[in-house]
Motif scaffolding. Structure first.
Motif, PDB file in Angstrom:
ATOM      1  N   ARG A 160       2.844  -2.976   3.940  1.00 33.03           N
ATOM      2  CA  ARG A 160       1.717  -2.053   3.824  1.00 33.03           C
ATOM      3  C   ARG A 160       2.152  -0.596   3.961  1.00 33.03           C
ATOM      4  N   LEU A 161       2.979  -0.333   4.961  1.00 31.61           N
ATOM      5  CA  LEU A 161       3.371   1.051   5.218  1.00 31.61           C
ATOM      6  C   LEU A 161       4.197   1.632   4.075  1.00 31.61           C
ATOM      7  N   ARG A 162       5.206   0.895   3.635  1.00 31.20           N
ATOM      8  CA  ARG A 162       6.101   1.433   2.607  1.00 31.20           C
ATOM      9  C   ARG A 162       5.439   1.556   1.251  1.00 31.20           C
ATOM     10  N   SER A 163       4.379   0.795   0.997  1.00 33.26           N
ATOM     11  CA  SER A 163       3.731   0.853  -0.312  1.00 33.26           C
ATOM     12  C   SER A 163       2.890   2.112  -0.492  1.00 33.26           C
TER      13      SER A 163
ATOM     14  N   GLY B  98      -1.707   6.800  -3.016  1.00 30.75           N
ATOM     15  CA  GLY B  98      -0.371   6.851  -2.425  1.00 30.75           C
ATOM     16  C   GLY B  98       0.564   5.784  -2.932  1.00 30.75           C
ATOM     17  N   ASN B  99       0.033   4.743  -3.584  1.00 30.10           N
ATOM     18  CA  ASN B  99       0.905   3.786  -4.269  1.00 30.10           C
ATOM     19  C   ASN B  99       1.597   4.502  -5.432  1.00 30.10           C
ATOM     20  N   VAL B 100       2.854   4.157  -5.668  1.00 31.59           N
ATOM     21  CA  VAL B 100       3.571   4.689  -6.831  1.00 31.59           C
ATOM     22  C   VAL B 100       3.980   3.505  -7.696  1.00 31.59           C
ATOM     23  N   PHE B 101       3.592   3.558  -8.965  1.00 31.82           N
ATOM     24  CA  PHE B 101       3.852   2.466  -9.896  1.00 31.82           C
ATOM     25  C   PHE B 101       4.604   2.967 -11.127  1.00 31.82           C
TER      26      PHE B 101
END
Length: 430
Positions: free
Chosen positions: A174-177, A378-381
């Motif tokens: 969760r944190l790193r995503s 904040g997710n990067v895809f």
């Protein structure tokens, strides 16, 4: 390390967020990666364990991090263990982390030499009930090698059988995503370096060049801009090689009239970029190549718009499949009967677009992320549709890295990397 110092606020906040999720009276341990030998006295270049780096910024072998938020001794709530350095090591191997430098990098006040680990660890283990082990639970993992972390877990279970055991992976997933603004700035730097490499290649490529020469141009530009090198093994695939999804030989001649599919990204400060572009070897797309290229670009642009908070992973890929099906019908690669008679488990479009459209990216090229929960800010895809046509001798993939925003369109970290056919042709022929 070649990269500039990172603000220790990132690692301080990361540890704070992790410890807030830990059980009462528990500690967590994170080990560095091994140094891998190749034979005789030779080793591969060291690559740090991403979780340890995420929580400490320590980018050095033989390093251990212990987090113990409820420790009765305040000095042992965050502890970093590093190899003791000396003048001899400095001469033979170069600068290593001193205790003072380790504190500066990580923000951790208590730093011990690694030789003191067993004694200090025993003391802390007598004061806790639960230990968090850092197991690899990435959905793509297929690691067969026993790691330093594996050996530590095995030894600790033998020495402390009465403790409870927990996993750090669910917390880190969760944190790193969700990326911090400092992380996004580092990823932007990686993408900017990739941009410079790609523009260099646009001016370099011509018929008769070898694929490995193109790879060398990228690497030259990456290294001179303080990159660690490629974030993953690059794909430099001309002609029909582009129809092999993980083609990495990069040993063929680039021929007049062919397209070249490039899947390459720079790594900066351990953060990855992941770019795909497809360019004409001779600097000009044919009409058919441009027709297929523009179809892929439309799918990429429309898919990107779907990357907003609340989007579900599975539904996203279904919708992208519909976009691709429409384009393949227009290109004459599918007909209505193909679609009507398709297998729901392997839709008709999969004949020409057989891989996924997006994956998380960050410290790992395929980064941590929870695929069964809605996407969030904040997710990067990545966004990377493709069309592969072996019978026509080319394949096209286009890929950017984008950040999901709280509101509005996602932010494209690769917005400055040429992607329109006209711009690519103009640069290649200028």
């Amino acid at each position: 390390m070649k990269y500039s110092p990172i603000n220790s606020k990132l690692f301080i906040n990361n540890r704070k967020n992790f410890m807030a999720k830990m059980k009462p009276s528990s500690l967590a341990v994170f080990n560095s990666n091994d140094v891998f030998t190749t034979g005789a006295d030779s080793t591969l270049p060291f690559t740090q364990n991403r979780d340890l780096f995420y929580l400490s910024g320590a980018d050095q072998e033989n390093t251990i991090l212990v987090l113990f938020p409820d420790c009765p001794d305040p000095a042992h709530r965050e502890v970093l263990f590093v190899t003791e350095t000396n003048a001899h090591i400095a001469v033979w191997e170069g600068e290593k982390l001193t205790k003072e430098k380790a504190t500066e990098v990580s923000g951790i006040k208590t730093v011990y030499w690694l030789k003191d680990f067993d004694k200090k660890f025993f003391e802390m283990m007598t004061q806790c009930n639960t230990i968090y082990f850092n197991t690899n639970e990435h959905y793509r993992q297929s690691v067969e090698l026993e790691t330093r972390e594996d050996r530590f877990i095995k030894r600790t279970k033998e020495q402390y059988p009465a403790h409870n055991y927990a996993k750090s992976a669910p917390i880190l997933q969760r944190l790193r995503s969700v990326k911090d603004s400092i992380e996004i700035d580092l990823m932007q730097q990686a993408c900017d370096i990739t941009n410079a490499g790609f523009r260099r290649v646009l001016k370099f490529l011509k018929p008769g060049v070898m694929e490995y020469e193109v790879e060398a141009e990228f690497l030259h530009e990456f290294i001179r801009r303080r990159s660690d090198g490629f974030a993953y093994t690059p794909i430099i695939a001309s002609g029909n090689n582009a129809n092999v999804l993980h083609y990495i030989e990069n040993n063929q001649e680039c021929k007049d009239g062919d397209l070249m599919l490039i899947d390459a990204g720079a790594q900066y400060a351990n953060y990855a970029s992941d770019m795909s572009r497809t360019i004409p070897v001779n600097g000009r797309f044919t009409e058919r190549q441009k027709q297929v290229y523009d179809a892929v670009l439309r799918v990429k642009n429309d898919a990107t718009k779907m990357l907003v908070p609340g989007t579900l992973w599975k539904e996203y890929h279904v919708e992208v499949g519909k976009l691709m099906t429409k384009e393949l019908l227009n290109l004459g690669l599918l007909d209505k009967a193909d679609v009507q008679n398709e297998d729901p488990n392997w839709p008709a479009y999969k004949k020409y677009f057989m891989h996924g459209t997006s994956h998380h990216i960050g410290l790992d090229t395929h980064d941590y992320g929870i695929l069964w929960e809605p996407m969030q800010a904040g997710n990067v895809f990545t966004v990377e549709p493709g069309i592969y046509i072996p019978e026509e001798g080319f394949g096209i993939r286009l890929e950017d890295d984008v950040v999901i925003n709280e509101s509005g369109a996602p932010f494209n970290l690769m917005r400055d990397i040429p992607i329109e056919t006209e711009e690519i042709e103009e640069i290649m022929n200028s």
